[in-house]
Scaffold this motif. Structure first.
Motif, mmCIF file in Angstrom:
data_model
loop_
_atom_site.group_PDB
_atom_site.id
_atom_site.type_symbol
_atom_site.label_atom_id
_atom_site.label_comp_id
_atom_site.label_asym_id
_atom_site.label_seq_id
_atom_site.Cartn_x
_atom_site.Cartn_y
_atom_site.Cartn_z
ATOM 1 N N THR A 1 0.818 -1.223 0.000
ATOM 2 C CA THR A 1 0.000 0.000 0.000
ATOM 3 C C THR A 1 0.850 1.270 0.000
ATOM 4 O O THR A 1 1.993 1.266 0.444
ATOM 5 N N PRO A 2 0.268 2.391 -0.475
ATOM 6 C CA PRO A 2 1.004 3.651 -0.590
ATOM 7 C C PRO A 2 0.865 4.529 0.660
ATOM 8 O O PRO A 2 0.169 4.161 1.604
ATOM 9 N N PHE A 3 1.479 5.721 0.595
ATOM 10 C CA PHE A 3 1.568 6.554 1.798
ATOM 11 C C PHE A 3 0.339 7.412 2.053
ATOM 12 O O PHE A 3 0.155 7.920 3.150
ATOM 13 N N LYS B 1 2.475 -5.019 3.490
ATOM 14 C CA LYS B 1 3.614 -4.099 3.591
ATOM 15 C C LYS B 1 3.105 -2.682 3.354
ATOM 16 O O LYS B 1 2.807 -2.287 2.228
ATOM 17 N N GLY C 1 10.306 -0.261 -0.038
ATOM 18 C CA GLY C 1 9.815 -0.922 -1.233
ATOM 19 C C GLY C 1 10.871 -1.805 -1.885
ATOM 20 O O GLY C 1 10.635 -2.991 -2.127
ATOM 21 N N GLY D 1 9.351 -4.787 0.016
ATOM 22 C CA GLY D 1 8.325 -4.893 -1.028
ATOM 23 C C GLY D 1 8.753 -5.859 -2.120
ATOM 24 O O GLY D 1 7.991 -6.736 -2.535
ATOM 25 N N GLU D 2 9.995 -5.710 -2.548
ATOM 26 C CA GLU D 2 10.507 -6.564 -3.630
ATOM 27 C C GLU D 2 10.536 -8.042 -3.194
ATOM 28 O O GLU D 2 10.162 -8.932 -3.953
ATOM 29 N N PHE E 1 -1.748 -4.513 -5.231
ATOM 30 C CA PHE E 1 -0.826 -3.378 -5.161
ATOM 31 C C PHE E 1 -1.560 -2.070 -5.365
ATOM 32 O O PHE E 1 -2.348 -1.925 -6.305
ATOM 33 N N THR E 2 -1.294 -1.107 -4.512
ATOM 34 C CA THR E 2 -1.704 0.276 -4.778
ATOM 35 C C THR E 2 -0.472 1.150 -4.649
ATOM 36 O O THR E 2 0.256 1.069 -3.649
ATOM 37 N N GLY E 3 -0.242 1.982 -5.660
ATOM 38 C CA GLY E 3 0.909 2.868 -5.632
ATOM 39 C C GLY E 3 1.088 3.536 -6.976
ATOM 40 O O GLY E 3 0.140 3.637 -7.769
ATOM 41 N N SER E 4 2.300 3.976 -7.253
ATOM 42 C CA SER E 4 2.565 4.717 -8.479
ATOM 43 C C SER E 4 2.530 3.799 -9.702
ATOM 44 O O SER E 4 2.745 2.586 -9.595
ATOM 45 N N GLU F 1 -3.842 -0.805 -8.506
ATOM 46 C CA GLU F 1 -4.489 0.502 -8.312
ATOM 47 C C GLU F 1 -3.386 1.542 -8.410
ATOM 48 O O GLU F 1 -2.611 1.704 -7.466
ATOM 49 N N LEU F 2 -3.314 2.255 -9.547
ATOM 50 C CA LEU F 2 -2.123 3.079 -9.805
ATOM 51 C C LEU F 2 -2.463 4.568 -9.869
ATOM 52 O O LEU F 2 -3.477 5.004 -9.365
ATOM 53 N N GLY F 3 -1.573 5.320 -10.486
ATOM 54 C CA GLY F 3 -1.676 6.783 -10.451
ATOM 55 C C GLY F 3 -2.880 7.338 -11.194
ATOM 56 O O GLY F 3 -3.567 6.631 -11.932
ATOM 57 N N CYS G 1 -5.082 9.995 -5.335
ATOM 58 C CA CYS G 1 -5.010 9.407 -6.670
ATOM 59 C C CYS G 1 -6.233 9.771 -7.496
ATOM 60 O O CYS G 1 -6.155 9.926 -8.701
ATOM 61 N N GLU H 1 1.300 13.247 -13.303
ATOM 62 C CA GLU H 1 0.687 13.263 -11.973
ATOM 63 C C GLU H 1 1.585 14.048 -11.019
ATOM 64 O O GLU H 1 2.695 13.615 -10.712
HETATM 65 P P1 NAD Z 1 4.935 4.036 -4.580
HETATM 66 O O1 NAD Z 1 4.666 3.334 -5.853
HETATM 67 O O2 NAD Z 1 6.201 4.768 -4.427
HETATM 68 O O3 NAD Z 1 4.858 2.999 -3.354
HETATM 69 C C1 NAD Z 1 3.717 2.191 -3.141
HETATM 70 C C2 NAD Z 1 4.135 0.979 -2.326
HETATM 71 O O4 NAD Z 1 5.014 0.174 -3.113
HETATM 72 C C3 NAD Z 1 4.900 1.326 -1.048
HETATM 73 O O5 NAD Z 1 4.547 0.432 -0.019
HETATM 74 C C4 NAD Z 1 6.339 1.109 -1.476
HETATM 75 O O6 NAD Z 1 7.206 0.848 -0.399
HETATM 76 C C5 NAD Z 1 6.177 -0.105 -2.377
HETATM 77 N N1 NAD Z 1 7.287 -0.339 -3.310
HETATM 78 C C6 NAD Z 1 8.154 0.562 -3.840
HETATM 79 N N2 NAD Z 1 9.063 -0.077 -4.615
HETATM 80 C C7 NAD Z 1 8.729 -1.377 -4.593
HETATM 81 C C8 NAD Z 1 9.275 -2.546 -5.201
HETATM 82 N N3 NAD Z 1 10.359 -2.503 -5.983
HETATM 83 N N4 NAD Z 1 8.678 -3.737 -4.971
HETATM 84 C C9 NAD Z 1 7.581 -3.806 -4.183
HETATM 85 N N5 NAD Z 1 7.033 -2.760 -3.558
HETATM 86 C C10 NAD Z 1 7.599 -1.553 -3.767
HETATM 87 O O7 NAD Z 1 3.676 5.001 -4.339
HETATM 88 P P2 NAD Z 1 3.480 6.094 -3.205
HETATM 89 O O8 NAD Z 1 4.349 7.250 -3.487
HETATM 90 O O9 NAD Z 1 3.523 5.458 -1.858
HETATM 91 O O10 NAD Z 1 1.946 6.478 -3.453
HETATM 92 C C11 NAD Z 1 1.536 7.453 -4.377
HETATM 93 C C12 NAD Z 1 1.065 6.817 -5.660
HETATM 94 O O11 NAD Z 1 0.025 5.877 -5.384
HETATM 95 C C13 NAD Z 1 0.458 7.843 -6.599
HETATM 96 O O12 NAD Z 1 0.864 7.551 -7.905
HETATM 97 C C14 NAD Z 1 -1.045 7.600 -6.433
HETATM 98 O O13 NAD Z 1 -1.812 8.001 -7.531
HETATM 99 C C15 NAD Z 1 -1.089 6.126 -6.233
HETATM 100 N N6 NAD Z 1 -2.332 5.734 -5.565
HETATM 101 C C16 NAD Z 1 -3.260 5.051 -6.281
HETATM 102 C C17 NAD Z 1 -4.466 4.712 -5.683
HETATM 103 C C18 NAD Z 1 -5.543 3.984 -6.442
HETATM 104 O O14 NAD Z 1 -6.494 3.539 -5.837
HETATM 105 N N7 NAD Z 1 -5.419 3.819 -7.748
HETATM 106 C C19 NAD Z 1 -4.707 5.033 -4.350
HETATM 107 C C20 NAD Z 1 -3.713 5.729 -3.654
HETATM 108 C C21 NAD Z 1 -2.522 6.070 -4.264
#
Ligand code: NAD
Length: 484
Positions: free
Chosen positions: A154-156, A180, A213, A217-218, A231-234, A255-257, A289, A387
């Protein structure tokens, strides 16, 4: 004693709190002061391996997957009740960790997390297969079975809600989980480990590994004992995670950007529209997001709306997230603040006009940025297309419905979008043409656990919330019994 001091800040594996195998710890920073408030264990591959093994053992022993949906639902219901009973502490923790205004934490983060667990409890009750009509001389039916061990990453920006939107449906369906959280905002995940246990979730069913991450995360992504990756993040990290999952042929939800467009037609109720426009781009300090950072306005009302925004936006209360009247807190981390500064600088170079904001707010050493409105940028500007993930709004005019739709769909993202109009036919027509997982009409950020959300294009695939989320944590097995 505050909530973060009561939490052990250790890894939660197999129902036990433990330090990382190599003893590593990481700082947790309060973004409203730029100061370290506590430390948490930083998991390495050995810890992740232990967590996945614990989740596997808990899955295989059937203490959770062997319960009926109704029994699991009863426990998830208790989780919702415990979140509500601890709402003040959880809100304070989330506010401290992310810098979110305390009012927002109570009204949105904590409330939605509780509602989501309650919704998942109901989904667990209703989990069922179906008998199929067939010319075979056989009884044919389907079973909905869990997938096994789920890796939830999950993201921050919404730590509590986005952990719940994975752990809730995963548990409802009978899976076990290794979570994580984002390295920057790990505190509510640890707090929730305690509440889940208190509610009756057996040891090993939910494990929490705090860490970075690239390391924790890896290791989790690549672990052969994981059956599904949520996964939710960038988009950049999601692309990598999806390729690792693809290589291992594991199911994923991504669930991405996002970079949503907010379309204002000339017939919109401008008074209501202003509130929705401001909410869409400052909500969660723009670290949303599904925020609406791209405002597209019909030319006849463009200048009027821009001048209303120029007056209204500087009045949005920015400041200490602990104060109840604060609407915009600090960015969650220094790197996010710097990214916003870079984009606003780029906007100036690309010919944008800063209508208001455009600078940091110096307050207590925190990571504050003033809500910023930028006009006059071309659509192919990076500031429009990428973004930014901060409290920044770009404003562009359009001359026709077709042009509005084309501009809205012109970025690689497709998570959310919004329409302001009084014309019912136009609202539904345009909603159908927008490439996005959710469309809001005449307001923004109307979210509920019953309503699915998720992305298209570079915003990912799969849906969270709603029965769609539960489907993503189950697989169908067919059973065909000969009647001969
Ligand atoms: P991020 O991609 O940097 O990190 C997300 C998660 O992935 C964190 O837990 C991080 O530690 C982990 N991570 C990073 N590198 C990794 C790797 N190599 N292997 C496995 N895990 C790894 O994202 P962020 O900066 O925490 O969050 C912001 C992003 O999340 C923005 O792009 C936002 O749009 C997106 N987001 C999307 C949604 C949605 O529902 N679509 C919701 C919230 C946030």
């Amino acid at each position: 004693m505050t909530a973060y001091e009561t939490e052990p800040g250790r890894l939660f594996i197999g129902g036990r709190w433990r330090e990382a195998a190599d003893g590593a710890r990481a700082d947790v920073v309060d973004p409203s002061r730029g100061a370290v408030v506590t430390t948490v264990a930083e998991a390495g591959p050995a810890d992740v391996d232990a967590a996945v093994r614990a989740a596997r053992q808990a899955y295989d022993d059937g203490a959770w997957s062997g319960l009926s949906g109704r029994e699991r639902g009863r426990i998830l219901h208790r989780v919702a009740e415990l979140i509500r009973a601890n709402a003040d502490e959880l809100a304070a923790l989330e506010s401290l960790d992310v810098g979110k205004p305390i009012t927002l934490c109570r009204a949105v983060d904590v409330t939605n997390a509780a509602n989501d667990y309650e919704h998942c409890a109901a989904l667990a009750h209703s989990l069922h297969g179906a008998q199929r009509d067939t010319p075979l001389n056989a009884l044919a039916y389907t079973r909905r079975e869990p997938l096994g061990v789920v890796a939830a990453i999950t993201p921050f920006n919404f730590p509590l809600i986005l952990a719940g939107s994975k752990i809730g449906p995963a548990l409802a369906a009978g899976n076990t989980v290794v979570h994580k959280p984002a390295d920057e905002t790990p505190l509510s995940a640890l707090y929730m480990a305690r509440l889940l246990t208190e509610a009756g979730v057996p040891d090993g069913v939910v494990n929490v590994v705090t860490g970075t991450g690239p390391v924790a995360g890896e290791a989790l992504l690549r672990h052969p004992g994981v059956d599904k990756i949520a996964f939710t993040g960038s988009t950049a990290v999601g692309r990598h995670a999806a390729s690792v999952a693809g290589e291992a042929l594991k199911p994923v939800t991504m669930e991405l950007g996002g970079n949503a467009a907010h379309l204002v037609f000339a017939d919109a109720d401008l008074e209501k529209t202003v509130g929705a426009v401001i909410k869409a781009f400052v909500f969660n300090t723009g670290q949303f997001c599904m925020g609406g950072p791209r405002l597209l306005v019909a030319r006849p009302v463009h200048d009027t709306l821009l001048s209303i925004l120029a007056d209204a936006v500087p009045g949005v209360p920015v400041g200490d997230p602990r104060r109840p009247e604060t609407v915009v807190g600090p960015m969650a981390g220094e790197k996010h603040l710097k990214k916003v500064e870079e984009y606003v600088e780029l906007a100036r170079k690309e010919g944008g006009r800063i209508v208001c904001g455009g600078e940091r707010l110096d307050l207590d050493g925190g990571y504050y940025y003033r809500p910023t409105v930028i006009a006059g940028l071309p659509n192919d500007s990076r500031v429009v297309q990428e973004e930014i993930f901060g409290p920044v709004l770009t404003v562009q005019p359009f001359d026709s419905e077709d042009e509005a739709v084309a501009l809205a769909n012109s970025t690689p993202y497709g998570l959310a979008s919004g329409i302001q109009t009084r014309d019912l036919a136009r609202a539904h027509r345009v909603a159908g043409r927008l490439k996005a997982g959710i469309v809001w009409i005449n307001d923004w950020a109307m979210l509920d656990p019953a309503v699915p959300f998720g992305g298209v294009k570079d915003s990912g695939f799969g849906r969270e919330y709603g029965p769609e989320a539960l489907a993503a944590y189950t697989q169908v097995k067919s059973v065909v019994v000969s009647l001969d």
